[in-house]
Design an enzyme around this catalytic site. Structure first.
Site, PDB file in Angstrom:
ATOM      1  N   ASP A 167     -11.054  39.729 -17.544  1.00 18.77           N
ATOM      2  CA  ASP A 167     -12.047  39.257 -16.840  1.00 18.77           C
ATOM      3  C   ASP A 167     -11.568  39.468 -15.327  1.00 18.77           C
ATOM      4  O   ASP A 167     -12.405  39.621 -14.302  1.00 18.77           O
ATOM      5  CB  ASP A 167     -12.507  37.572 -16.934  1.00 18.77           C
ATOM      6  CG  ASP A 167     -12.985  37.698 -18.471  1.00 18.77           C
ATOM      7  OD1 ASP A 167     -13.458  38.758 -19.102  1.00 18.77           O
ATOM      8  OD2 ASP A 167     -13.204  36.583 -18.908  1.00 18.77           O
ATOM      9  N   ASP A 278     -10.664  14.365  -8.453  1.00 19.86           N
ATOM     10  CA  ASP A 278      -9.483  15.804  -7.950  1.00 19.86           C
ATOM     11  C   ASP A 278     -10.183  16.750  -7.250  1.00 19.86           C
ATOM     12  O   ASP A 278      -9.672  17.768  -6.685  1.00 19.86           O
ATOM     13  CB  ASP A 278      -9.083  16.048  -9.123  1.00 19.86           C
ATOM     14  CG  ASP A 278      -7.930  15.221  -9.831  1.00 19.86           C
ATOM     15  OD1 ASP A 278      -7.569  14.146  -8.896  1.00 19.86           O
ATOM     16  OD2 ASP A 278      -7.441  15.521 -10.857  1.00 19.86           O
TER      17      ASP A 278
END
Length: 422
Positions: A167, A278
């Protein structure tokens, strides 16, 4: 130079003002006429995605179906057509992978000798030691067109792209073209291969079919990202571009800081939430099967016009991923009381730091990536879900070998009738 969207918005406003001016006095019309002369009509955004550019590189475009009355063509019927024969091809190869060397040589040699095409490859590919030791490659090296990323402009030079690898090769090809992208044919020679539907065994037949125009297309939307800096001195020192098109996702995280990220998220200028955690992932439907899926978001078919907003480990049990219309504008900035800076990356590249006062503006681009399908849009996507992610793989429930008293009763039995029989 105005964008297509700006021109369309301006024309709509001009026609509207022309109709309204018939019933206004001269004094009332003056502001409209002055604005018309300056050609600075305010841009109004739509919840609908912008219409994608339907010409891909110098030769490729979507086949027009004259039988269709609708202005917007059904994505499932999108097919590739060439309005002139493709002559140049860019071959993107996965670097430092010995298993890709021989397929690369076979493909390039066939394209040059059999198809008489001009083949472009990146300079770093031609410098690989193992490739230089290949005797077949030595015979065709001088016939290749060499380019260097960020130095040579490939715009309007490439008719067709072939990717060999995983990919990442398709993501890299998307990065090379920050406007119109030529049609991309991706062969699965990497690890996961979610975006690479073609097998390399019979590449001659498959490439010939595509060159003859026998292929379905998936238009993979991209996000246009603009980094706006408060401090001009930082802009001068930055080596990375401030305007980037991404195919997968934009990731904003806390970097090496031990503190929570505190990020404000705006939608069309309205503050919708502050992210404490995060970080944050903003992805396309194509990127919904990558980091976004790992963080708990839904997987969305690439033909769906949408933007996915996914928090990374939010410090809130109720903060779930959301899907917003593709036509909105998202703005991300650090909260005023944030303890630390944040870091942003675009498709895993061009990582840079966001400081207080900086902002990131994200919209859907009008330049999608035309990804060539092996079969069709639906089959390719669900085959990738099954083969790469093992979506909904489960051992089948066993059939009952002996009928029980519950399976013997017909649907017309009532509880009273069952009690009477007992």
């Amino acid at each position: 130079m105005c964008s297509v969207d700006t021109v369309c918005d301006y024309n709509n406003e001009v026609s509207k003002s022309d109709n309204d001016s018939d019933t206004m006095s001269n004094s009332e019309c003056e502001p409209y006429l002055n604005t018309q002369r300056r050609k600075t009509w305010p841009r109004t955004r739509s919840l609908n995605a912008p219409s994608p550019i339907q010409q891909f590189g110098p030769c490729g475009r979507i086949m027009k179906n004259s039988a269709m009355v609708m202005t917007i063509q059904d994505p499932a019927s999108q097919r590739l057509t060439w309005y002139k024969p493709p002559l140049s091809v860019l071959v993107v190869k996965k670097l430092r992978d010995p298993t890709v060397l021989q397929p690369f040589v076979d493909l390039v040699k066939w394209l040059i000798m059999e198809k008489r095409m001009v083949v472009f490859v990146e300079h770093s590919v031609t410098e690989e030691v193992l490739l230089l030791q290949n005797p077949e490659f030595a015979t065709i090296k001088n016939k290749l067109m060499i380019f260097t990323e960020r130095k040579d402009d490939l715009t309007d030079k490439i008719d067709f792209i072939i990717c060999l690898g995983g990919d990442g090769t398709l993501l890299y090809a998307s990065l090379l073209f920050q406007q119109s992208v030529p049609p991309i044919m991706a062969f699965h020679l990497g690890s996961l291969g979610f975006l690479t539907p073609f097998k390399f065994e019979n590449f001659q037949e498959q490439v010939t079919n595509v060159l003859e125009g026998h292929a379905a297309l998936t238009l993979r939307s991209r996000l246009r990202c603009i980094v706006i800096r408060k401090n001009d001195d930082i802009v001068k020192d930055m080596q990375t571009p401030a305007n980037i098109l991404v195919l997968n996702d934009i990731v904003i995280d806390r970097g090496p800081s031990p503190y929570l990220s505190n990020i404000d998220l705006f939608l069309d200028g309205k503050l919708i939430t502050s992210v404490q955690g995060d970080g944050l992932i903003i992805s396309t439907p194509t990127g919904s099967t990558a980091y976004s899926a790992a963080a708990g978001a839904s997987m969305i078919h690439p033909s769906v016009p949408a933007i996915i907003v996914t928090p990374i480990c939010p410090h809130s049990l109720s903060f779930r991923p959301i899907v917003v219309p593709a036509g909105v504008e998202l703005k991300v900035s650090l909260s005023p009381d944030c303890r630390n800076t944040s870091w942003v990356s675009f498709d895993g590249r061009n990582r840079q730091e966001l400081f207080h006062g900086d902002s990131l503006r994200i919209t859907t681009s009008v330049y999608p990536v035309p990804s060539i399908c092996s079969e069709d849009q639906i089959s390719d996507w669900f085959d990738s879900l099954a083969e790469c992610l093992h979506w909904n793989v489960r051992k089948r429930q066993k059939q009952l070998e002996e009928p029980s008293e519950f399976t013997d009763s017909s649907s017309n039995d009532t509880l009273d009738s069952l009690e009477q029989t007992e």
